[in-house]
Design a protein around this motif. Structure first.
Motif, mmCIF file in Angstrom:
data_model
loop_
_atom_site.group_PDB
_atom_site.id
_atom_site.type_symbol
_atom_site.label_atom_id
_atom_site.label_comp_id
_atom_site.label_asym_id
_atom_site.label_seq_id
_atom_site.Cartn_x
_atom_site.Cartn_y
_atom_site.Cartn_z
ATOM 1 N N VAL A 57 -4.493 -21.761 -27.761
ATOM 2 C CA VAL A 57 -4.295 -21.063 -26.490
ATOM 3 C C VAL A 57 -4.702 -21.929 -25.306
ATOM 4 O O VAL A 57 -5.674 -22.685 -25.359
ATOM 5 N N THR A 58 -3.942 -21.802 -24.245
ATOM 6 C CA THR A 58 -4.317 -22.333 -22.940
ATOM 7 C C THR A 58 -4.621 -21.140 -22.056
ATOM 8 O O THR A 58 -3.798 -20.233 -21.909
ATOM 9 N N LEU A 59 -5.835 -21.116 -21.499
ATOM 10 C CA LEU A 59 -6.288 -20.000 -20.681
ATOM 11 C C LEU A 59 -6.497 -20.494 -19.263
ATOM 12 O O LEU A 59 -7.184 -21.495 -19.038
ATOM 13 N N ALA A 60 -5.884 -19.789 -18.318
ATOM 14 C CA ALA A 60 -5.916 -20.259 -16.928
ATOM 15 C C ALA A 60 -5.915 -19.077 -15.978
ATOM 16 O O ALA A 60 -5.443 -17.984 -16.306
ATOM 17 N N TYR A 61 -6.446 -19.324 -14.788
ATOM 18 C CA TYR A 61 -6.344 -18.392 -13.671
ATOM 19 C C TYR A 61 -5.474 -19.079 -12.623
ATOM 20 O O TYR A 61 -5.935 -19.984 -11.918
ATOM 21 N N GLY A 62 -4.221 -18.685 -12.566
ATOM 22 C CA GLY A 62 -3.294 -19.377 -11.687
ATOM 23 C C GLY A 62 -3.117 -20.813 -12.138
ATOM 24 O O GLY A 62 -2.816 -21.078 -13.311
ATOM 25 N N ASP A 63 -3.344 -21.750 -11.233
ATOM 26 C CA ASP A 63 -3.197 -23.167 -11.562
ATOM 27 C C ASP A 63 -4.470 -23.766 -12.158
ATOM 28 O O ASP A 63 -4.459 -24.933 -12.581
ATOM 29 N N ARG A 64 -5.540 -23.011 -12.197
ATOM 30 C CA ARG A 64 -6.806 -23.550 -12.702
ATOM 31 C C ARG A 64 -6.926 -23.290 -14.201
ATOM 32 O O ARG A 64 -7.119 -22.159 -14.648
ATOM 33 N N VAL A 65 -6.787 -24.335 -14.982
ATOM 34 C CA VAL A 65 -6.871 -24.237 -16.431
ATOM 35 C C VAL A 65 -8.343 -24.264 -16.844
ATOM 36 O O VAL A 65 -9.093 -25.162 -16.469
ATOM 37 N N VAL A 66 -8.754 -23.257 -17.621
ATOM 38 C CA VAL A 66 -10.128 -23.170 -18.105
ATOM 39 C C VAL A 66 -10.252 -23.802 -19.490
ATOM 40 O O VAL A 66 -11.175 -24.567 -19.761
ATOM 41 N N SER A 67 -9.318 -23.471 -20.366
ATOM 42 C CA SER A 67 -9.307 -24.021 -21.721
ATOM 43 C C SER A 67 -7.883 -24.388 -22.093
ATOM 44 O O SER A 67 -6.935 -23.670 -21.741
ATOM 45 N N ALA A 68 -7.728 -25.485 -22.821
ATOM 46 C CA ALA A 68 -6.407 -25.925 -23.264
ATOM 47 C C ALA A 68 -6.425 -26.146 -24.766
ATOM 48 O O ALA A 68 -7.374 -26.735 -25.313
ATOM 49 N N ASN A 69 -5.400 -25.621 -25.438
ATOM 50 C CA ASN A 69 -5.230 -25.806 -26.882
ATOM 51 C C ASN A 69 -6.483 -25.396 -27.651
ATOM 52 O O ASN A 69 -6.969 -26.104 -28.533
ATOM 53 N N LEU A 70 -6.992 -24.218 -27.318
ATOM 54 C CA LEU A 70 -8.228 -23.713 -27.917
ATOM 55 C C LEU A 70 -7.889 -22.879 -29.153
ATOM 56 O O LEU A 70 -7.050 -21.986 -29.102
ATOM 57 N N THR A 71 -8.559 -23.158 -30.255
ATOM 58 C CA THR A 71 -8.364 -22.399 -31.484
ATOM 59 C C THR A 71 -9.706 -21.866 -31.956
ATOM 60 O O THR A 71 -10.665 -22.623 -32.105
ATOM 61 N N VAL A 72 -9.770 -20.549 -32.155
ATOM 62 C CA VAL A 72 -10.998 -19.882 -32.570
ATOM 63 C C VAL A 72 -10.670 -18.886 -33.667
ATOM 64 O O VAL A 72 -9.717 -18.117 -33.548
ATOM 65 N N ASP A 73 -11.466 -18.907 -34.724
ATOM 66 C CA ASP A 73 -11.337 -17.946 -35.814
ATOM 67 C C ASP A 73 -12.648 -17.187 -35.917
ATOM 68 O O ASP A 73 -13.679 -17.771 -36.250
ATOM 69 N N VAL A 74 -12.640 -15.901 -35.584
ATOM 70 C CA VAL A 74 -13.856 -15.089 -35.586
ATOM 71 C C VAL A 74 -14.090 -14.545 -36.994
ATOM 72 O O VAL A 74 -13.235 -13.838 -37.527
ATOM 73 N N PRO A 75 -15.229 -14.845 -37.613
ATOM 74 C CA PRO A 75 -15.490 -14.323 -38.964
ATOM 75 C C PRO A 75 -15.617 -12.800 -38.951
ATOM 76 O O PRO A 75 -16.299 -12.232 -38.104
ATOM 77 N N ASP A 76 -14.964 -12.156 -39.895
ATOM 78 C CA ASP A 76 -15.063 -10.701 -40.014
ATOM 79 C C ASP A 76 -16.462 -10.307 -40.488
ATOM 80 O O ASP A 76 -17.073 -10.984 -41.320
ATOM 81 N N GLY A 77 -16.962 -9.193 -39.962
ATOM 82 C CA GLY A 77 -18.243 -8.674 -40.395
ATOM 83 C C GLY A 77 -19.421 -9.547 -40.047
ATOM 84 O O GLY A 77 -20.481 -9.451 -40.675
ATOM 85 N N ALA A 78 -19.272 -10.403 -39.051
ATOM 86 C CA ALA A 78 -20.342 -11.314 -38.635
ATOM 87 C C ALA A 78 -20.754 -11.020 -37.200
ATOM 88 O O ALA A 78 -20.041 -10.363 -36.450
ATOM 89 N N PHE A 79 -21.906 -11.533 -36.828
ATOM 90 C CA PHE A 79 -22.388 -11.504 -35.452
ATOM 91 C C PHE A 79 -22.177 -12.916 -34.922
ATOM 92 O O PHE A 79 -22.911 -13.842 -35.281
ATOM 93 N N THR A 80 -21.163 -13.075 -34.080
ATOM 94 C CA THR A 80 -20.854 -14.369 -33.492
ATOM 95 C C THR A 80 -21.405 -14.420 -32.082
ATOM 96 O O THR A 80 -21.111 -13.541 -31.265
ATOM 97 N N ALA A 81 -22.194 -15.440 -31.780
ATOM 98 C CA ALA A 81 -22.699 -15.666 -30.428
ATOM 99 C C ALA A 81 -21.970 -16.856 -29.834
ATOM 100 O O ALA A 81 -21.868 -17.911 -30.468
ATOM 101 N N VAL A 82 -21.436 -16.672 -28.631
ATOM 102 C CA VAL A 82 -20.768 -17.756 -27.904
ATOM 103 C C VAL A 82 -21.743 -18.271 -26.865
ATOM 104 O O VAL A 82 -22.226 -17.508 -26.022
ATOM 105 N N VAL A 83 -22.066 -19.557 -26.941
ATOM 106 C CA VAL A 83 -23.066 -20.138 -26.054
ATOM 107 C C VAL A 83 -22.471 -21.345 -25.335
ATOM 108 O O VAL A 83 -21.504 -21.949 -25.789
ATOM 109 N N GLY A 84 -23.075 -21.683 -24.217
ATOM 110 C CA GLY A 84 -22.629 -22.834 -23.441
ATOM 111 C C GLY A 84 -23.100 -22.699 -22.005
ATOM 112 O O GLY A 84 -23.563 -21.635 -21.587
ATOM 113 N N ALA A 85 -22.963 -23.776 -21.255
ATOM 114 C CA ALA A 85 -23.387 -23.775 -19.856
ATOM 115 C C ALA A 85 -22.501 -22.846 -19.026
ATOM 116 O O ALA A 85 -21.422 -22.418 -19.465
#
Length: 270
Positions: free
Chosen positions: A10-38
């Protein structure tokens, strides 16, 4: 194994501002996933795409193998609950009325308020610790109390997936740990939790899957014990640290180095 909720190229953008490009994420079922970063690394944007609120410019987000945009809003809301940041309650609404709005996906034009709805609202308020605030106007609450009321609302939705964007915001340390323990318990009961968290030590203690992001890309993903080390923290947060076992749980615990602390003391404002 591919989970029920995925983002593929996925490429995720707000208008012309691209936030993420070619992002692939697989969320494990039945898990507690924490997304961290600045700050501003794309964590909230990723959750918005999972919740069907931001359509990818390319690629697709799927639930049960079907593009989330192909679901009717109520249909996906019966499976995936989302608590974003910065919510503002309607004027003069009481806590119980706000929490009851979490039952909206289960209502139809012909249905009436049921005992099941009442049970779900009461259970959600108890779990979030706001039962004693039920008749209080939301606008009269402190920031932490309001946050717990919003958490109760999404819990009342009773979805198999919970997406929470910085759910510990405004909560004191006691309520932070109570909420994270609640999310871990819901995970143990079979729900899938995906939460954006700022405190990496809390993420390592309560989550069993970590997604670490920087500049719109995923730096690492996996069990905290497998991926969290000083090199990862330096790459993701630009923080010099040592990683030691938490004295209570044995999970990774980040401790800034003395050299880093000294560098902060030596900096002058402006």
């Amino acid at each position: 194994m591919t989970g029920r909720l995925t983002a593929a190229g996925v490429t995720l953008a707000y208008g012309d501002r691209v936030v993420s490009a070619n992002l692939t994420v697989d969320v494990p079922d039945g898990a507690f996933t924490a997304v961290v970063g600045a700050n501003a690394c794309g964590k909230s944007t990723l959750l918005r795409s999972f919740a069907r609120l931001l359509a990818p410019s390319s690629g697709h987000v799927a639930f049960d193998g079907r593009d989330v945009r192909d679901y009717r809003p109520k249909a996906i809301a019966r499976e995936v609950g989302f608590l974003p940041q910065g919510l503002v309650a309607p004027e003069n609404i009481a806590v119980r009325q706000l929490v009851a709005r979490g039952r909206y996906p289960h209502q139809t034009l012909l249905s009436t308020w049921s005992r099941e709805d009442e049970r779900a609202v009461a259970a959600a308020m108890e779990a979030a610790g706001v039962t004693d605030l039920a008749e209080r106007p939301v606008e009269s609450l402190s920031g932490g109390q309001r946050q717990r009321a919003w958490i109760a609302m999404v819990l009342a939705q009773e979805t198999s997936y919970l997406l929470l964007d910085e759910p510990t915001t405004f909560l004191d340390i006691t309520h932070q740990y109570q909420l994270l323990a609640l999310l871990a318990r819901l995970r143990d009961e079979g729900r899938t939790i995906i939460a954006v968290l700022h405190d990496v030590n809390q993420a390592c203690r309560f989550a069993d899957h970590l997604v670490a992001m920087r500049d719109g890309r995923i730096v690492a993903a996996g069990a905290p014990a497998d991926i969290v080390d000083a090199a990862l923290i330096k790459e993701v947060f630009d923080l010099s640290c040592v990683v030691a076992p938490d004295p209570v749980t044995g999970t990774p615990m980040i401790v800034p180095t003395e050299e880093y602390a000294r560098s902060l003391r030596c900096r002058t404002p402006g």
